[in-house]
Design a protein around this motif. Structure first.
Motif, PDB file in Angstrom:
ATOM      1  N   ALA A   1      -2.065  -2.700  -3.671  1.00 14.56           N
ATOM      2  CA  ALA A   1      -1.619  -3.509  -4.807  1.00 14.56           C
ATOM      3  C   ALA A   1      -1.203  -4.880  -4.289  1.00 14.56           C
ATOM      4  O   ALA A   1      -0.991  -5.069  -3.092  1.00 14.56           O
TER       5      ALA A   1
ATOM      6  N   LYS B   1       8.824   0.062  -7.397  1.00 11.31           N
ATOM      7  CA  LYS B   1       7.544   0.344  -6.742  1.00 11.31           C
ATOM      8  C   LYS B   1       7.752   0.918  -5.343  1.00 11.31           C
ATOM      9  O   LYS B   1       7.042   1.841  -4.921  1.00 11.31           O
TER      10      LYS B   1
ATOM     11  N   ASP C   1      -2.715  -3.667  -9.493  1.00  6.53           N
ATOM     12  CA  ASP C   1      -3.225  -2.448  -8.852  1.00  6.53           C
ATOM     13  C   ASP C   1      -4.723  -2.597  -8.666  1.00  6.53           C
ATOM     14  O   ASP C   1      -5.437  -3.016  -9.581  1.00  6.53           O
TER      15      ASP C   1
ATOM     16  N   TRP D   1       2.059  -7.897 -11.086  1.00  2.00           N
ATOM     17  CA  TRP D   1       1.658  -6.836 -10.164  1.00  2.00           C
ATOM     18  C   TRP D   1       0.209  -6.482 -10.460  1.00  2.00           C
ATOM     19  O   TRP D   1      -0.187  -6.371 -11.624  1.00  2.00           O
TER      20      TRP D   1
ATOM     21  N   GLY E   1      -9.138  -5.448  -9.983  1.00  2.05           N
ATOM     22  CA  GLY E   1      -7.718  -5.254 -10.228  1.00  2.05           C
ATOM     23  C   GLY E   1      -7.326  -5.696 -11.625  1.00  2.05           C
ATOM     24  O   GLY E   1      -7.985  -6.531 -12.244  1.00  2.05           O
TER      25      GLY E   1
ATOM     26  N   TYR F   1       5.379   2.580  -2.227  1.00  2.00           N
ATOM     27  CA  TYR F   1       4.666   1.383  -1.769  1.00  2.00           C
ATOM     28  C   TYR F   1       5.441   0.715  -0.645  1.00  2.00           C
ATOM     29  O   TYR F   1       6.667   0.658  -0.668  1.00  2.00           O
TER      30      TYR F   1
ATOM     31  N   SER G   1      -1.743   8.006  -1.447  1.00  2.00           N
ATOM     32  CA  SER G   1      -1.891   8.783  -2.670  1.00  2.00           C
ATOM     33  C   SER G   1      -2.552  10.108  -2.324  1.00  2.00           C
ATOM     34  O   SER G   1      -3.605  10.135  -1.690  1.00  2.00           O
TER      35      SER G   1
ATOM     36  N   SER H   1       0.844  -1.199   0.000  1.00  2.00           N
ATOM     37  CA  SER H   1       0.000   0.000   0.000  1.00  2.00           C
ATOM     38  C   SER H   1       0.876   1.245   0.000  1.00  2.00           C
ATOM     39  O   SER H   1       2.056   1.203   0.373  1.00  2.00           O
TER      40      SER H   1
END
Length: 359
Positions: free
Chosen positions: A42, A91, A59, A57, A66, A96, A34, A31
């Motif tokens: 994710a 990432k 999201d 991966w 997702g 993240y 944002s 996580s």
């Protein structure tokens, strides 16, 4: 030989819609924040099906749906692991953070001492005195020329950054800079101090104040960027090795391998030497490159290694060809042959030691 993998730029695809079925062997949830408050999530997953590894991966959108991005698909666990570490570092550099720690699956973590040294390196990249750095770089160029040494042997760019940031004014302070020991300080310390001690500075030694002066989030992102660079190099090396092994098995010579890989012959030979150290056979390439070299000359090189040792090439070259030798092909051509024969010589010495160790 491992199944060729997809290029480094991996295409995104909707795995579930593509109907791919596999066994998930690893999954982690990540996580990041944002904007000001919104937390986004994710998943990172590894799956396997009939010897084919897939790494992806996902999201998660606001509705919980997702979309999977396929990072790797192929038959090499080692390559998949390199891709995993590199892409994960990217990432985490973006903010993240994982639910489960230890996500890089490394054998060794950072010690407290290493962490502090990296903190000093990070700070120096942000706040170096550029004028002092340029003066130190000019010193290095001149010294390297006068001593006939490669500049990086005298001092790395990282070390010059540290010196130009913390500006030591005495030998005692100089020794607190990572990468400088007693020998280095005795050899080049007076030259460095003549430059750094003349510049005004705002902070003193010891350098414990750097921790409080460092933004922890920015430092963490920088650490992950270093991992990203490190793992990308590992991945590029792994893929180069695979390309070389396939080329050697296919009967390619150095010039053809150079065209195929896009790297110089010297770097190619260094990679070939590393392959031999790792236990791979490169004899097919050696035979191909030495086919026009007379047997008597090969024996002369071999005997020179036995007499002088195999650490340095120049003494062996002078022993075989003389100190005033010159050739229209250039000396690099002859040094390449020396390196190829050295691979054989070292292999035989290692085999002898192995046999002796069994008794």
């Amino acid at each position: 030989m491992p199944t060729p993998a997809k290029p480094f730029s991996y295409a995104c695809c909707k795995m579930r819609k593509a109907g791919i079925k596999m066994q998930i062997v690893f999954m982690n949830r990540l996580s990041r924040i944002s904007g000001l408050t919104e937390e986004v999530f994710a998943q990172l997953w590894i799956g396997e099906e009939e010897g084919v590894w897939r790494l992806g991966w996902r999201d998660f959108a606001e509705a919980g749906e997702g979309e999977d991005c396929l990072w790797y698909e192929g038959g090499s666990w080692n390559e998949m692991l390199c891709v995993y570490r590199h892409e994960l570092a990217v990432k985490m550099g973006e903010g993240y953070r994982p639910l489960i720690d230890g996500v890089f699956h490394e054998e060794e973590g950072l010690t407290g001492r290493n962490q502090e040294q990296l903190r000093l390196q990070y700070y120096s990249e942000q706040y170096a005195n550029e004028a002092v750095y340029e003066e130190l770089s000019a010193w290095r160029r001149g010294k390297a020329s006068s001593e006939r040494k490669a500049p990086y042997i005298l001092a790395s760019n990282r070390l010059l950054r540290l010196l130009s940031t913390f500006l030591p004014q005495s030998t005692e302070e100089l020794l607190q800079i990572p990468g400088i020991g007693e020998a280095k300080a005795a050899q080049y310390g007076p030259d460095w101090l003549a430059i750094t001690a003349a510049a005004p500075r705002e902070h003193d030694f010891p350098l414990k104040w750097v921790r409080e002066a460092t933004d922890e989030d920015a430092f963490s992102s920088w650490l992950y960027k270093q991992k990203e660079i490190k793992y990308k190099k590992q991945l590029e090396r792994l893929r180069l090795n695979r390309m070389l092994l396939q080329g050697i098995e296919g009967g390619l010579g150095l010039e053809q391998l150079k065209e195929q890989t896009g790297i110089g012959r010297r770097e190619l030979l260094e990679a070939v030497e590393e392959l031999e150290k790792d236990g791979y056979s490169v004899e097919k390439l050696i035979e191909l490159e030495l086919v026009t070299m007379e047997r008597e000359q090969q024996e002369a090189v071999w005997n020179a290694y036995a007499e002088l040792g195999d650490l340095f090439l120049k003494p062996v070259f002078h022993k075989v060809y003389g100190e005033n030798f010159s050739a229209s092909e250039g000396l690099d051509f002859y040094y390449e042959r020396l390196r190829l024969i050295r691979i054989r010589f070292r292999r035989e010495q290692a085999d002898k030691l192995g046999v002796a160790g069994n008794f």
